[in-house]
Scaffold this motif. Structure first.
Motif, PDB file in Angstrom:
ATOM      1  N   ARG A  34       0.716  -1.168   0.204  1.00 52.12           N
ATOM      2  CA  ARG A  34      -0.083  -0.051   0.093  1.00 52.12           C
ATOM      3  C   ARG A  34       1.064   1.336  -0.066  1.00 52.12           C
ATOM      4  O   ARG A  34       0.698   2.257  -0.937  1.00 52.12           O
ATOM      5  CB  ARG A  34      -1.090  -0.088   1.227  1.00 52.12           C
ATOM      6  CG  ARG A  34      -2.102   0.803   1.000  1.00 52.12           C
ATOM      7  CD  ARG A  34      -3.287   0.571   2.057  1.00 52.12           C
ATOM      8  NE  ARG A  34      -3.874  -0.620   2.301  1.00 52.12           N
ATOM      9  CZ  ARG A  34      -4.431  -1.167   3.435  1.00 52.12           C
ATOM     10  NH1 ARG A  34      -4.078  -0.590   4.529  1.00 52.12           N
ATOM     11  NH2 ARG A  34      -4.658  -2.363   3.321  1.00 52.12           N
ATOM     12  N   ALA A  35       1.871   1.368   0.918  1.00 53.24           N
ATOM     13  CA  ALA A  35       2.793   2.502   0.904  1.00 53.24           C
ATOM     14  C   ALA A  35       3.743   2.522  -0.202  1.00 53.24           C
ATOM     15  O   ALA A  35       3.886   3.700  -0.742  1.00 53.24           O
ATOM     16  CB  ALA A  35       3.605   2.276   2.362  1.00 53.24           C
ATOM     17  N   GLY A  36       4.070   1.289  -0.640  1.00 49.37           N
ATOM     18  CA  GLY A  36       5.168   1.508  -1.725  1.00 49.37           C
ATOM     19  C   GLY A  36       4.317   2.041  -3.101  1.00 49.37           C
ATOM     20  O   GLY A  36       4.963   2.791  -4.004  1.00 49.37           O
ATOM     21  N   ARG A  37       2.951   1.340  -3.399  1.00 49.88           N
ATOM     22  CA  ARG A  37       2.112   2.332  -4.614  1.00 49.88           C
ATOM     23  C   ARG A  37       2.080   3.684  -4.480  1.00 49.88           C
ATOM     24  O   ARG A  37       2.075   4.426  -5.273  1.00 49.88           O
ATOM     25  CB  ARG A  37       0.953   1.303  -4.971  1.00 49.88           C
ATOM     26  CG  ARG A  37       1.455  -0.130  -5.105  1.00 49.88           C
ATOM     27  CD  ARG A  37       0.100  -0.832  -5.503  1.00 49.88           C
ATOM     28  NE  ARG A  37       0.283  -2.199  -5.863  1.00 49.88           N
ATOM     29  CZ  ARG A  37      -0.166  -3.359  -5.267  1.00 49.88           C
ATOM     30  NH1 ARG A  37      -0.947  -3.279  -4.346  1.00 49.88           N
ATOM     31  NH2 ARG A  37       0.374  -4.635  -5.753  1.00 49.88           N
TER      32      ARG A  37
ATOM     33  N   GLY B 244       5.480   5.521  -4.619  1.00 49.42           N
ATOM     34  CA  GLY B 244       6.020   5.147  -6.057  1.00 49.42           C
ATOM     35  C   GLY B 244       7.552   4.716  -5.797  1.00 49.42           C
ATOM     36  O   GLY B 244       8.496   4.836  -6.311  1.00 49.42           O
ATOM     37  N   SER B 245       7.752   3.646  -4.656  1.00 57.46           N
ATOM     38  CA  SER B 245       8.915   3.046  -4.165  1.00 57.46           C
ATOM     39  C   SER B 245       9.042   1.645  -4.556  1.00 57.46           C
ATOM     40  O   SER B 245       8.392   0.812  -4.217  1.00 57.46           O
ATOM     41  CB  SER B 245       9.153   3.192  -2.652  1.00 57.46           C
ATOM     42  OG  SER B 245      10.004   2.336  -2.354  1.00 57.46           O
ATOM     43  N   ALA B 246       9.882   1.292  -5.486  1.00 63.60           N
ATOM     44  CA  ALA B 246      10.167  -0.056  -5.843  1.00 63.60           C
ATOM     45  C   ALA B 246      10.779  -0.920  -4.981  1.00 63.60           C
ATOM     46  O   ALA B 246      10.284  -1.946  -5.030  1.00 63.60           O
ATOM     47  CB  ALA B 246      11.178  -0.048  -7.410  1.00 63.60           C
ATOM     48  N   ALA B 247      11.290  -0.210  -4.091  1.00 65.24           N
ATOM     49  CA  ALA B 247      12.099  -1.024  -3.179  1.00 65.24           C
ATOM     50  C   ALA B 247      10.881  -1.669  -2.261  1.00 65.24           C
ATOM     51  O   ALA B 247      10.926  -2.784  -1.800  1.00 65.24           O
ATOM     52  CB  ALA B 247      13.023  -0.492  -2.322  1.00 65.24           C
TER      53      ALA B 247
END
Length: 215
Positions: free
Chosen positions: A145-148, A151-154
């Motif tokens: 959820r946070a990555g999307r 916009g964090s690929a890691a």
């Protein structure tokens, strides 16, 4: 009067940009800390159960739940530094950690195939698998959820990793069931199967991180 007003407005605008960066950083750190806490507690519970049961399938799961919790550290540092480059580096570190955990789990499973030592305390072993499953599902949700959103690929790679780990934890429950059914060789075999799954996750996470780098 109006000149000082526009100056003030301009100052506010740049302040807004800084706020966005800090907000992204805080949100990234929060996602990392929540998943670290959840996985850390699961790894602790699984360690105690591994000492009691001696299951290789559980050891494989435990090694890489602990490894997964540790991958949160470079990712957290990257968000604190607010550096895209550090974030990419953290992504590569995540991939390396997954790969190493696969190697350790695989070696231990092979050792047990050569020198069998069937696990005991099977009910507790099944419970350890359930703990791993729930913890990884929660960690995956938080990270994806946070990555999307950020916009964090890691973080996304880490989220997919945790989601796949949930299924690895289910294999621990399967191991307990099959050993209970009188097939003790199943434990190291399931440990090997888990190793292959982790290797596949390594490859997928590597592609996620590399793909983002080329954007």
């Amino acid at each position: 009067m109006s000149v000082s007003h526009t100056h003030h407005h301009g100052h506010d605008h740049s302040h807004g940009l800084v706020q966005d960066s800090i907000k992204r950083s805080r949100e990234g750190v929060r996602a990392v800390l929540v998943s670290l806490g959840v996985l850390g507690l699961a790894a602790l519970a699984q360690t105690l159960i591994f000492v009691a049961s001696g299951s290789v399938a559980l050891l494989a799961d435990l090694i890489h739940n602990a490894g997964d919790a540790l991958t949160a550290l470079p990712l957290g540092i990257a968000f604190v530094l607010r550096s895209e480059r550090a974030e990419r580096g953290a992504g590569l570190f995540v991939v390396a950690a997954i790969f190493i955990s696969a190697c350790v789990a695989g070696m231990e499973a092979l050792r047990r195939l050569i020198d069998p030592a069937p696990p005991d305390h099977l009910w507790v072993l099944a419970a350890a698998g359930a703990i791993g499953y729930v913890a990884n599902r929660i960690a995956a949700q938080v990270r994806l959820r946070a990555g999307r959103r950020l916009g964090s690929a890691a973080l996304i790679a880490d989220g997919h990793h945790a989601r796949a780990d949930a299924y690895v934890s289910l294999a621990v429950i399967a191991s307990a069931a099959v050993v209970a059914a009188g097939v003790p060789i199943a434990d190291p075999l399931i440990g090997l199967a888990i190793t292959l799954v982790i290797l596949r996750i390594t490859w997928q996470s590597w592609r996620t991180v590399r793909g983002h780098e080329h954007h």
